[in-house]
Scaffold this motif. Structure first.
Motif, PDB file in Angstrom:
ATOM      1  N   TYR A 368       0.821  -1.210   0.000  1.00 30.18           N
ATOM      2  CA  TYR A 368       0.000   0.000   0.000  1.00 30.18           C
ATOM      3  C   TYR A 368       0.858   1.264   0.000  1.00 30.18           C
ATOM      4  CZ  TYR A 368      -4.195  -2.688   0.150  1.00 30.18           C
ATOM      5  OH  TYR A 368      -5.200  -3.552  -0.191  1.00 30.18           O
ATOM      6  N   ALA A 369       2.036   1.219   0.627  1.00 24.79           N
ATOM      7  CA  ALA A 369       2.951   2.363   0.520  1.00 24.79           C
ATOM      8  C   ALA A 369       3.360   2.515  -0.944  1.00 24.79           C
ATOM      9  CB  ALA A 369       4.172   2.151   1.403  1.00 24.79           C
ATOM     10  N   PHE A 370       3.594   1.393  -1.581  1.00 25.35           N
ATOM     11  CA  PHE A 370       3.883   1.354  -3.014  1.00 25.35           C
ATOM     12  C   PHE A 370       2.743   2.046  -3.770  1.00 25.35           C
ATOM     13  CE2 PHE A 370       5.839  -1.756  -6.317  1.00 25.35           C
ATOM     14  CZ  PHE A 370       5.568  -0.879  -7.355  1.00 25.35           C
TER      15      PHE A 370
ATOM     16  N   SER B  19      14.976   9.943  -5.785  1.00 26.10           N
ATOM     17  CA  SER B  19      13.881   9.576  -6.696  1.00 26.10           C
ATOM     18  C   SER B  19      12.851   8.662  -6.036  1.00 26.10           C
ATOM     19  CB  SER B  19      14.442   8.901  -7.937  1.00 26.10           C
ATOM     20  OG  SER B  19      14.720   7.566  -7.655  1.00 26.10           O
ATOM     21  N   ILE B  20      11.618   8.869  -6.409  1.00 21.22           N
ATOM     22  CA  ILE B  20      10.553   8.002  -5.898  1.00 21.22           C
ATOM     23  C   ILE B  20      10.617   6.645  -6.575  1.00 21.22           C
ATOM     24  CG2 ILE B  20       8.073   7.791  -5.537  1.00 21.22           C
ATOM     25  CD1 ILE B  20       7.823  10.639  -5.387  1.00 21.22           C
ATOM     26  N   THR B  21      11.181   6.628  -7.776  1.00 24.82           N
ATOM     27  CA  THR B  21      11.337   5.336  -8.460  1.00 24.82           C
ATOM     28  C   THR B  21      12.157   4.395  -7.585  1.00 24.82           C
ATOM     29  OG1 THR B  21      11.479   6.658 -10.450  1.00 24.82           O
ATOM     30  CG2 THR B  21      11.930   4.307 -10.667  1.00 24.82           C
ATOM     31  N   LEU B  91      19.578   1.602   2.801  1.00 28.11           N
ATOM     32  CA  LEU B  91      19.318   2.264   1.524  1.00 28.11           C
ATOM     33  C   LEU B  91      17.950   2.954   1.580  1.00 28.11           C
ATOM     34  CD1 LEU B  91      20.693   2.427  -1.244  1.00 28.11           C
ATOM     35  CD2 LEU B  91      19.250   0.538  -1.987  1.00 28.11           C
ATOM     36  N   PHE B  92      17.018   2.256   2.158  1.00 24.08           N
ATOM     37  CA  PHE B  92      15.666   2.765   2.343  1.00 24.08           C
ATOM     38  C   PHE B  92      15.684   4.058   3.162  1.00 24.08           C
ATOM     39  CE2 PHE B  92      11.876   2.289   5.217  1.00 24.08           C
ATOM     40  CZ  PHE B  92      10.928   2.652   4.295  1.00 24.08           C
ATOM     41  N   ALA B  93      16.453   4.031   4.252  1.00 22.59           N
ATOM     42  CA  ALA B  93      16.551   5.218   5.114  1.00 22.59           C
ATOM     43  C   ALA B  93      17.209   6.371   4.353  1.00 22.59           C
ATOM     44  CB  ALA B  93      17.333   4.887   6.369  1.00 22.59           C
ATOM     45  N   GLY B 465       1.451  12.083  11.916  1.00 25.32           N
ATOM     46  CA  GLY B 465       1.797  12.408  10.526  1.00 25.32           C
ATOM     47  C   GLY B 465       0.777  11.872   9.546  1.00 25.32           C
ATOM     48  N   LEU B 466       0.355  10.619   9.757  1.00 25.10           N
ATOM     49  CA  LEU B 466      -0.617  10.034   8.828  1.00 25.10           C
ATOM     50  C   LEU B 466      -1.959  10.743   8.936  1.00 25.10           C
ATOM     51  CD1 LEU B 466       0.153   6.228   9.098  1.00 25.10           C
ATOM     52  CD2 LEU B 466       0.513   7.694   7.131  1.00 25.10           C
ATOM     53  N   TYR B 467      -2.312  11.124  10.162  1.00 26.24           N
ATOM     54  CA  TYR B 467      -3.582  11.830  10.326  1.00 26.24           C
ATOM     55  C   TYR B 467      -3.546  13.140   9.553  1.00 26.24           C
ATOM     56  CZ  TYR B 467      -7.675  13.970  12.288  1.00 26.24           C
ATOM     57  OH  TYR B 467      -8.901  14.567  12.408  1.00 26.24           O
TER      58      TYR B 467
HETATM   59  C1  HEM Z   1       7.284   2.684   4.244  1.00 21.39           C
HETATM   60  C2  HEM Z   1       7.767   3.872   4.225  1.00 21.39           C
HETATM   61  C3  HEM Z   1       6.991   5.082   3.782  1.00 21.39           C
HETATM   62  C4  HEM Z   1       5.750   5.483   4.157  1.00 21.39           C
HETATM   63  C5  HEM Z   1       4.806   4.790   5.136  1.00 21.39           C
HETATM   64  C6  HEM Z   1       5.467   6.696   3.467  1.00 21.39           C
HETATM   65  C7  HEM Z   1       4.298   7.398   3.597  1.00 21.39           C
HETATM   66  C8  HEM Z   1       3.910   8.388   2.721  1.00 21.39           C
HETATM   67  C9  HEM Z   1       2.607   8.916   2.627  1.00 21.39           C
HETATM   68  C10 HEM Z   1       1.438   8.450   3.478  1.00 21.39           C
HETATM   69  C11 HEM Z   1       2.593   9.856   1.668  1.00 21.39           C
HETATM   70  C12 HEM Z   1       1.407  10.662   1.203  1.00 21.39           C
HETATM   71  C13 HEM Z   1       0.879  10.013  -0.050  1.00 21.39           C
HETATM   72  C14 HEM Z   1      -0.386  10.611  -0.542  1.00 21.39           C
HETATM   73  O1  HEM Z   1      -0.718  11.718  -0.159  1.00 21.39           O
HETATM   74  O2  HEM Z   1      -1.053   9.928  -1.343  1.00 21.39           O
HETATM   75  C15 HEM Z   1       3.916   9.937   1.151  1.00 21.39           C
HETATM   76  C16 HEM Z   1       4.310  10.796   0.166  1.00 21.39           C
HETATM   77  C17 HEM Z   1       5.588  10.866  -0.337  1.00 21.39           C
HETATM   78  N1  HEM Z   1       6.629  10.000  -0.020  1.00 21.39           N
HETATM   79 FE1  HEM Z   1       6.596   8.558   1.323  1.00 21.39          FE
HETATM   80  N2  HEM Z   1       6.533   7.027   2.699  1.00 21.39           N
HETATM   81  C18 HEM Z   1       7.489   6.056   2.852  1.00 21.39           C
HETATM   82  C19 HEM Z   1       8.714   5.993   2.245  1.00 21.39           C
HETATM   83  C20 HEM Z   1       9.164   6.930   1.313  1.00 21.39           C
HETATM   84  C21 HEM Z   1      10.466   6.905   0.737  1.00 21.39           C
HETATM   85  C22 HEM Z   1      11.554   5.849   0.988  1.00 21.39           C
HETATM   86  C23 HEM Z   1      10.536   7.974  -0.063  1.00 21.39           C
HETATM   87  C24 HEM Z   1      11.772   8.341  -0.842  1.00 21.39           C
HETATM   88  C25 HEM Z   1      11.774   8.722  -2.030  1.00 21.39           C
HETATM   89  C26 HEM Z   1       9.279   8.666  -0.016  1.00 21.39           C
HETATM   90  C27 HEM Z   1       8.930   9.814  -0.720  1.00 21.39           C
HETATM   91  C28 HEM Z   1       7.704  10.417  -0.730  1.00 21.39           C
HETATM   92  C29 HEM Z   1       7.367  11.570  -1.486  1.00 21.39           C
HETATM   93  C30 HEM Z   1       8.290  12.357  -2.377  1.00 21.39           C
HETATM   94  C31 HEM Z   1       6.028  11.851  -1.245  1.00 21.39           C
HETATM   95  C32 HEM Z   1       5.193  12.961  -1.851  1.00 21.39           C
HETATM   96  C33 HEM Z   1       5.304  14.181  -1.009  1.00 21.39           C
HETATM   97  C34 HEM Z   1       4.409  15.257  -1.503  1.00 21.39           C
HETATM   98  O3  HEM Z   1       3.308  14.963  -1.982  1.00 21.39           O
HETATM   99  O4  HEM Z   1       4.837  16.393  -1.381  1.00 21.39           O
HETATM  100  N3  HEM Z   1       8.470   7.996   0.836  1.00 21.39           N
HETATM  101  N4  HEM Z   1       4.713   9.021   1.821  1.00 21.39           N
END
Ligand code: HEM
Lengths: 417, 523
Positions: A368-370, B19-21, B91-93, B465-467
């Motif tokens: 789901y994070a994916f 990168s998000i990729t 790497l993830f971190a 944060g999630l809220y």
């Molecule tokens: C399991 C670990 C992670 C969780 C639980 C998580 C959680 C989230 C959530 C909940 C969002 C909001 C998505 C939405 O609004 O639809 C988000 C956005 C994002 N995440 Fe993560 N994330 C994780 C790991 C990462 C990693 C490793 C990256 C590194 C690239 C990343 C980069 C981003 C970016 C760039 C956004 C968009 C921010 C924006 O909209 O301004 N996330 N993440």
């Protein structure tokens, strides 16, 4: 009325609703649609009542064993979320509630034909797998207030994921054109496998499990005799060996700790079909399964035509998929992972131990994070994202059922002898 | 030139991590490899996994063995601690940190940038709702202001060429929700690292009546000599309540060497002592379903009893940062305990006696003499009513008593601890088998984890944060009052970075309120 009668009524109602919703999908008669909604609501009301009654039943059992426990504690500890059966029932309840909310909010009934089958599958699974429906006292590890919040929130999240699964699948059906397209292959093969597994389980049930009922009676009689003779229940069915006059393979039976005899799942699951001892039977079932998957692939466009002619847009489906996950993901994170970790920390002194169940929850979470992040990728909107949503729910199913049935089965086999 | 090239390489690395990729690829990798870890049993005896592979792939024993060898080399038999899985987590971190840093400036600007009134041009390109009311803008100003305020916005008012503009924003900080969520993941990882580095996770199988000053986390098998040495070290540490420095001084051994040996054998000093006073399993009446496992523990520090607590699963004991969890139990091999028997004559007060096997006792006030002949931890009977023991554990403890009067055997039988109906003797006396004390150990999980609070903090931050991320949004609203002859056109424009429909509903309500309050008609 007791809870099992009411559960029975709700089961029938949901299965009837499923048939009516599918009819509605095919004929688009609005009266049929209204009938489907009414039947669903009736099922929901009766299921709600059933859950309340079951709660009072398990409350009565709790205070019988724990007369010193306070009212509030007794109510919490007897909440009907204590085993596989009860949690699946709660899942179905949440799913139907979520569906009814969406139906009223979007004023659209066509999802019904995709959501009610999930309820139907879960109900069929309960009976086909023969899981225990007994109200059993709590083992020490489960005597915690975290049980309630953890299980409740997990299943609310699973229900939202199930909704996103349905809308994701519908999105794929609606948006795929060619049989060679990977998204088309994905959804047809996935649906085909679901269908094939369910049909196999039905065949196993009829061909292997039902004939075993007479043997089960024999084992139960032996267990009763054992109890009368020794004043206690056997710890293992093997102890009944000397009390049996007939030739019964005790390996096929389990005895629960409260003394109930069950036919063990391993003894019949896929035994008449995929894992049949006769080569012909097993080859035939593999071929039939493949044939079924092929048929879904070949005639999938019929389904597309059915949905396509309804007033339903792919944008709306995409939106519901995202929104369900946006609600489910935080609930799952908090209730499923975080509360689960806190509970494990309190019970065993490790908040994370990488056991199969925990790991599969984490895998689900990553899927789901994916999903949430893939929407941010260029060129990933639409079909690919919907595929991730569908895979997410497959991971949920595996976390919940696969780990218990398949992995523990594999591992238990490893430790036999 | 040279510098430019260098920079572009750094840029490339940065972009790779930002990168998000990459994030999506890592999600897939962690998820995918974890599946293997749930199928192969981790840290298990090889033979178990060999059987598993045979069953899964239908291959021969030899092939399965070599396949397992390959998987073992690749770290899959203890994969969550393998170098590549930990590398994947790191790497993830790194990905998470750099990706967030990369985007933060832009987001920060969006957060801090104050809202400005919209130009006419901008008004054209934005979702809006309109309504025309009777009266000049000056007269309607107040009502509009109230409506905006009622919708929960504090507004700024600007005078414009032919009217006014009200504008306002709310929740600009909610844009940081995603970063709070990402930060929480780092906190949890940090907490886990602190725990692994500075904490201890082990066990202690504590027999009833015994006191220990150490816990264990052994790794690997020990030879006979090593085992003996280990026992000797434990013996030393026992006398000093686990204080290694003191033990080294008292016994005149090198402290460093002692500590190295302790590490080698996985001996962990508690810094105090703990005693198990009793352990009991309680069963639900009439079934073999355990209701409760309970250990009565006493903490001893400086020779004094400082804490007494009985623990059950889900309710551990914590002392000096060390927590003891009820996790298992078992029988101490070759132990000789005491049978605790409660004897109640037909007419008389109960009397508690401690005895051993072959001990004799008299039922008070009679000539009846009992002898404790036999014991079974788990008694059952076969079809011919012959008793046998079905398990090593105390599943159904029972003693065999033989009674005689004036040298003549009268009767004999099994008395079971769990079944009161077996306690009654034919003559109306009762002999209760209360406990067999000193033969069971309670299995305690012992943990000290200074990182757990960081993990919990991370969990709270993640929930917050999630809220914020999913249930709050950055909303902007502009209201323009435009004079049109003797009427006023009111234009409401709005944006939200999430959940726009909710904001629109709010705007609709605002407009409905306005159209009513001034009696003006919508045109
Ligand atoms: C399991 C670990 C992670 C969780 C639980 C998580 C959680 C989230 C959530 C909940 C969002 C909001 C998505 C939405 O609004 O639809 C988000 C956005 C994002 N995440 Fe993560 N994330 C994780 C790991 C990462 C990693 C490793 C990256 C590194 C690239 C990343 C980069 C981003 C970016 C760039 C956004 C968009 C921010 C924006 O909209 O301004 N996330 N993440």
């Amino acid at each position: 009325m007791n809870s099992s009668t009411l559960f029975g009524i709700s089961t029938m109602a949901y299965i009837l609703a499923m048939i009516i919703y599918i009819t509605y999908l095919a004929f688009k008669n609005s009266q049929v649609g209204i009938a489907a909604t009414i039947v669903t609501i009736a099922g929901f009301v009766s299921q709600t009542l059933a859950i309340v009654i079951r709660w009072t039943e398990s409350y009565a059992q709790w205070i019988m064993f724990n007369p010193e426990s306070s009212f509030i504690l007794s109510v919490l500890r007897s909440a009907p979320l204590r085993n596989l059966f009860e949690s699946l029932i709660f899942f179905i309840w949440c799913l139907i509630l979520g569906y009814l909310i969406i139906e009223f909010k979007y004023k659209n009934r066509s999802f019904g034909a995709f959501v009610t089958p999930i309820a139907g599958l879960a109900l069929a699974f309960i009976d086909l797998s023969g899981m225990s429906k007994e109200i059993e006292p709590l083992v020490p590890a489960l005597q915690s207030n975290w049980l309630l919040v953890h299980v409740m929130m997990s299943f609310i999240a699973y229900a939202t994921f199930a909704l996103s699964f349905s809308t994701g699948l519908m999105y794929l059906i609606l948006k795929t054109e060619k049989r060679g397209e990977s998204s088309y292959i994905f959804w047809t093969v996935t649906s085909g496998i679901f269908l094939a597994v369910l049909i196999m389980m039905g065949i196993d049930f009829v061909k292997v499990k039902i004939p075993m009922y007479s043997q089960k009676k024999v084992v139960e009689r032996a267990a009763k005799e054992y109890y009368v003779r020794y004043g206690k229940m056997p710890d293992h069915v093997i102890e009944l060996k000397n009390l049996l006059n007939e030739n019964v393979d005790l390996q096929n039976f389990d005895i629960t700790r409260s003394g109930k005899v069950d036919i063990s799942l391993k003894s019949y699951l896929f035994k008449a079909t995929l894992l049949s001892k006769s080569i012909a039977g097993s080859v035939l079932s593999w071929l039939a399964s493949l044939g079924l998957i092929f048929a879904v692939w070949r005639y999938g466009h019929v389904l597309k035509r059915m949905i396509g002619s309804l007033a339903i847009s792919s944008e709306m489906l995409d939106e519901i998929t995202y929104k369900s996950i946006a609600i489910g993901f935080p609930i799952f994170t908090l209730g499923g992972l975080i509360f689960g970790a806190i509970w494990a920390d309190q019970a065993w002194g490790v908040y994370w131990s990488w056991d199969p169940k925990e790991t599969w929850s984490l895998i689900t979470w990553f899927v789901y994070a994916f999903f949430l992040h893939s929407r941010l990728l260029r060129g990933w909107r639409g079909k690919k994202v919907a595929i991730v949503a569908v895979m997410g729910f497959i991971a949920v199913i595996f976390t919940y059922l696969g780990v218990n049935l398949l992995l523990s089965g594999l591992h238990a086999y490893g430790s036999l002898e | 030139m040279e510098e430019n090239k260098n920079k572009s390489l750094i840029d490339k690395v940065w972009n790779f991590f930002a990168s998000i990729t990459l994030a999506v690829v890592i999600f897939a990798l962690i998820g995918g490899t974890s599946i293997v870890g749930t199928i192969l049993e981790q840290n298990a005896e090889p033979e178990k996994n060999v059987k598993l592979l045979i069953k899964m792939f239908g291959i021969g024993h030899e092939t399965a063995h070599s396949l397992l060898g390959v998987l073992d080399k690749l770290g899959f038999t203890d994969m969550y601690h393998s170098w590549w899985f930990i590398a994947l987590l790191l790497l993830f971190a790194a990905n998470l940190i750099i990706c967030s840093l990369d985007r933060l400036p832009r987001i920060w600007k969006l957060v801090k940038e104050p809202i400005k009134p919209l130009t006419d041009e901008q008004f054209k390109n934005i979702g809006k709702k309109e309504l025309v009311l009777k009266g000049k803008p000056e007269k309607l100003k107040e009502a509009v202001g109230t409506a905006v305020k009622n919708a929960g916005f504090k507004f700024i008012e600007a005078r414009e060429a032919n009217g006014y503009q009200f504008y306002s924003e709310k929740g600009n900080y909610t844009r940081l929700g995603v970063y709070i969520t990402h930060l929480s993941i780092l906190l949890i990882l940090a907490g886990a690292i602190i725990g692994i580095t500075f904490g201890f996770k082990g066990f202690l199988n504590l027999p009833e009546g015994r006191t220990y000053s150490v816990a264990f986390a052994p790794s690997g098998f020990l030879s006979k000599e090593e085992e003996a040495e280990m026992e000797a070290i434990i013996e030393k540490l026992q006398t000093t309540e686990g204080n290694a420095q003191e033990a080294a001084r008292q016994f005149g051994v090198d402290e460093k060497a002692l500590k190295a040996k302790m590490k080698r054998y996985g001996i962990w000093p508690l810094g105090f002592s703990i005693r198990c006073d009793n352990f009991l399993v309680d069963f639900y009446k009439g079934s073999n379903m355990p209701k409760e496992y309970r250990s009565w523990l006493t903490v001893i520090q400086g020779g004094k009893e400082v804490v007494k607590k009985s623990i059950v699963v889900n309710d551990p004991l914590t002392y000096a940062g060390v927590t003891f969890y009820q996790s298992s139990f078992g029988m101490v091999p070759n132990a000789h305990g005491e049978f605790i028997m409660k004897i109640t004559p037909k007419s008389g007060a109960p009397e508690t006696r401690q005895m051993h096997r072959d001990d004799k006792f008299i039922i008070p006030g009679t000539d009846l003499q009992g002898t404790l002949k036999d014991f079974s931890p788990a008694l059952s009977f076969d079809a011919n009513n012959r008793p046998f023991t079905f398990a090593e554990q105390m599943n159904n403890p029972a003693v065999f008593l033989e009674f005689s009067e004036k040298g003549k055997t009268k009767y004999s039988g099994w008395i079971m601890k769990r079944y009161p109906q077996t306690w009654a003797l034919p003559d109306g006396h009762t002999v209760e088998f209360a406990d067999y004390w000193g033969v069971e150990y309670t299995g305690l999980q012992v943990r000290k984890d200074p990182g757990v609070w960081v993990v919990y903090l991370g969990c709270i931050v993640m929930a917050v944060g999630l809220y914020i991320t999913f249930f709050m949004s950055h909303k902007k609203i502009w209201v323009k009052l435009l004079e049109e002859k003797s009427n006023t056109r009111i234009i409401v424009a709005l944006t939200a970075n999430k959940n726009r429909p909710a904001l629109e509903t709010k705007a609709d309500k605002m407009i409905a309120l306005l159209s009513k309050s001034d009696g003006g008609g919508k045109q």
